[in-house]
Design an enzyme around this catalytic site. Structure first.
Site, PDB file in Angstrom:
ATOM      1  CG  HIS A 217      -0.221   0.289   2.492  1.00  0.00           C
ATOM      2  ND1 HIS A 217       0.398  -0.707   3.197  1.00  0.00           N
ATOM      3  CD2 HIS A 217       0.009   1.430   3.173  1.00  0.00           C
ATOM      4  CE1 HIS A 217       0.965  -0.190   4.270  1.00  0.00           C
ATOM      5  NE2 HIS A 217       0.753   1.106   4.283  1.00  0.00           N
TER       6      HIS A 217
HETATM    7  C1  UD1 Z   1      -1.438   5.086   6.663  1.00  0.00           C
HETATM    8  C2  UD1 Z   1      -0.094   5.523   7.228  1.00  0.00           C
HETATM    9  C3  UD1 Z   1       0.943   4.443   6.967  1.00  0.00           C
HETATM   10  C4  UD1 Z   1       0.461   3.083   7.462  1.00  0.00           C
HETATM   11  C5  UD1 Z   1      -0.885   2.776   6.830  1.00  0.00           C
HETATM   12  C6  UD1 Z   1      -1.406   1.440   7.296  1.00  0.00           C
HETATM   13  C7  UD1 Z   1       0.401   7.964   7.161  1.00  0.00           C
HETATM   14  C8  UD1 Z   1       1.180   8.994   6.464  1.00  0.00           C
HETATM   15  N1  UD1 Z   1       0.393   6.748   6.575  1.00  0.00           N
HETATM   16  O1  UD1 Z   1      -1.315   5.053   5.254  1.00  0.00           O
HETATM   17  O2  UD1 Z   1       2.136   4.778   7.647  1.00  0.00           O
HETATM   18  O3  UD1 Z   1       1.388   2.073   7.117  1.00  0.00           O
HETATM   19  O4  UD1 Z   1      -1.803   3.822   7.178  1.00  0.00           O
HETATM   20  O5  UD1 Z   1      -2.648   1.132   6.795  1.00  0.00           O
HETATM   21  O6  UD1 Z   1      -0.176   8.232   8.198  1.00  0.00           O
HETATM   22  N2  UD1 Z   1      -8.986   4.779   3.452  1.00  0.00           N
HETATM   23  C9  UD1 Z   1     -10.205   4.148   3.470  1.00  0.00           C
HETATM   24  N3  UD1 Z   1     -10.622   3.597   4.642  1.00  0.00           N
HETATM   25  C10 UD1 Z   1      -9.881   3.653   5.789  1.00  0.00           C
HETATM   26  C11 UD1 Z   1      -8.636   4.300   5.723  1.00  0.00           C
HETATM   27  C12 UD1 Z   1      -8.200   4.853   4.556  1.00  0.00           C
HETATM   28  O7  UD1 Z   1     -10.901   4.073   2.477  1.00  0.00           O
HETATM   29  O8  UD1 Z   1     -10.316   3.140   6.821  1.00  0.00           O
HETATM   30  C13 UD1 Z   1      -8.501   5.361   2.194  1.00  0.00           C
HETATM   31  C14 UD1 Z   1      -8.428   6.867   2.290  1.00  0.00           C
HETATM   32  O9  UD1 Z   1      -9.559   7.471   1.806  1.00  0.00           O
HETATM   33  C15 UD1 Z   1      -7.225   7.209   1.460  1.00  0.00           C
HETATM   34  C16 UD1 Z   1      -6.393   5.983   1.512  1.00  0.00           C
HETATM   35  O10 UD1 Z   1      -7.184   4.922   1.979  1.00  0.00           O
HETATM   36  O11 UD1 Z   1      -7.569   7.438   0.134  1.00  0.00           O
HETATM   37  C17 UD1 Z   1      -5.166   6.198   2.329  1.00  0.00           C
HETATM   38  O12 UD1 Z   1      -5.446   6.384   3.718  1.00  0.00           O
HETATM   39  P1  UD1 Z   1      -4.457   7.216   4.693  1.00  0.00           P
HETATM   40  O13 UD1 Z   1      -4.844   7.050   6.096  1.00  0.00           O
HETATM   41  O14 UD1 Z   1      -4.310   8.567   4.173  1.00  0.00           O
HETATM   42  O15 UD1 Z   1      -3.041   6.584   4.500  1.00  0.00           O
HETATM   43  P2  UD1 Z   1      -2.576   5.088   4.330  1.00  0.00           P
HETATM   44  O16 UD1 Z   1      -2.106   4.915   2.947  1.00  0.00           O
HETATM   45  O17 UD1 Z   1      -3.613   4.145   4.872  1.00  0.00           O
END
Ligand code: UD1
Length: 380
Positions: A217
């Site tokens: 991811h």
């Molecule tokens: C985040 C952390 C990363 C960790 C990862 C584990 C930061 C910078 N990154 O990255 O260190 O390894 O989590 O999962 O804090 N989304 C959903 N549902 C959710 C969560 C996220 O749909 O429950 C989608 C969001 O809309 C977004 C994407 O996933 O588009 C990324 O989510 P985000 O929390 O920004 O960062 P991660 O890539 O999950």
């Protein structure tokens, strides 16, 4: 002693749980769970709370998704209000996600009158659990979060000796650093019985040792369409030799949909793409697999502890001990197929135990905090 345990995203929950349970038993400690809401899908959050035996968060900030600045700023604004309202004595932040740095910044800058003598001001102490890890690659948002959090925190709890050395090299006073070990191993040992009682692989029609597990991811792997396409081709080729189970992170699923790669990835029964799994179900899958392909930080540690071959599709790792003392190998995308072939031949092995990865990290932290509570006269 009022203690906030701040958690935000999937990899945080298993770091907070053992400490929450250990603090709950202490008469001097009042642990309160603060969930920032960075991860909000039920299978990225609620499922972990259930598995880890944690109550619903006492405080939920509901910040959701957004750009880095938006997410960080939303946590700062929401959490600052909570700090002023509740005045915790200690704020514990974990890992390296945006909420980790945001809560640290908020807690480091507040001040309110001390309940002691007039004119004195007070703010909560900040402790960083999993301090000192460095990839030395500032293109990673997590590396920026780690650097800022460690520069500000009052107590730095490290998982390994290399992390202690990184902090000393950056000029952190030794007195701030405590080598407490790896809290993730506490969670794994806490739930070993439940993990061993599950057979996720059987429910997917797979035999023990007859499949690989994939999680990817990181922005560096999934945000660029060309890189993602190559990665998908490599996984498809590997799956011809060894079936792969790839529970897809929401971020990755979104990118696979945008690039129209999802249909071809799902076309075939040797590459399974389930939704993200809860902790126990996922760890059961890892316990029984032949090999792991990942870009996650935590999984590099779990496979090293379990002696399972792990290929990390990254240029670097903030967890070098998993390479020097564990089963982790960094792997360029171009070499993934060849390295997977080699890893498939390797026997699972657990030749060297890693220092203080023993399931007793929460106990050690409680001992440190008992000392702090006694010194400050807060509830001890
Ligand atoms: C985040 C952390 C990363 C960790 C990862 C584990 C930061 C910078 N990154 O990255 O260190 O390894 O989590 O999962 O804090 N989304 C959903 N549902 C959710 C969560 C996220 O749909 O429950 C989608 C969001 O809309 C977004 C994407 O996933 O588009 C990324 O989510 P985000 O929390 O920004 O960062 P991660 O890539 O999950």
């Amino acid at each position: 002693m009022l203690i906030h345990l701040v958690c935000a995203a999937r990899p945080n929950f298993m770091k907070v749980a053992p400490l929450y349970h250990a603090l709950k038993k202490e008469p001097w400690a009042e642990p309160v769970i603060v969930h920032t809401g960075q991860h909000y899908d039920p299978n990225m959050s609620d499922a972990f709370f259930q598995d880890l035996g944690m109550p619903r968060p006492d405080i939920y900030l509901g910040v959701g998704s957004g750009s880095h600045a938006e997410q960080t700023a939303k946590v700062m604004v929401a959490y600052e209000k909570i700090i002023y309202e509740l005045r915790p004595d200690l704020v514990i932040v974990v890992g390296d996600v945006n909420s980790t740095v945001a809560a640290t910044l908020a807690a480091s800058k507040v001040s309110y009158p001390s309940d002691g003598s007039a004119g004195q001001v007070r703010r909560p102490l900040v402790a960083h659990l999993e301090a000192g890890l460095r990839s030395f690659d500032r293109r990673m948002p997590e590396e920026v979060n780690r650097l800022v959090t460690d520069a500000l925190a009052d107590m730095l709890w490290t998982p390994s000796r290399d992390a202690v050395e990184n902090l000393l090299r950056e000029g952190v006073p030794e007195a701030k650093i405590q080598f407490v070990g790896n809290i993730m191993i506490d969670s794994l040992e806490m739930l070993r019985g439940k993990i061993e009682a599950q057979s996720t692989h059987l429910s997917l029609g797979l035999g023990s040792g007859d499949y690989g597990v994939v999680t990817l991811h990181r922005p560096s792997n999934v945000d660029d369409a060309a890189v993602l396409k190559n990665l998908c081709s490599a996984l498809q080729a590997i799956s011809e030799k060894l079936p792969l189970v790839f529970p897809v992170h929401p971020r990755t699923r979104k990118k696979l949909e945008e690039t129209n790669l999802l249909p071809s990835m799902m076309n075939g029964h040797r590459l399974l793409l389930p939704e993200p799994m809860n902790y126990v179900r996922f760890m059961s899958l890892v316990f029984n697999c032949r090999l792991v392909i990942t870009d996650s930080g935590g999984i590099q540690e779990e496979t090293s502890y379990l002696g399972i071959p792990c290929l990390t599709v990254r240029e670097n790792t903030e967890r070098p001990i998993t390479v020097t003392h564990g089963t982790n190998r960094l792997c360029a995308l171009e070499n993934l197929g060849e390295q997977a072939d080699r890893a498939m031949q390797a026997q699972a092995s657990k030749d060297r135990a890693i220092e203080l990865w023993d399931g007793k990290t929460a106990e050690r932290i409680v001992a440190v905090l008992r000392g702090v509570a006694e010194q400050s006269g807060r509830g001890a």
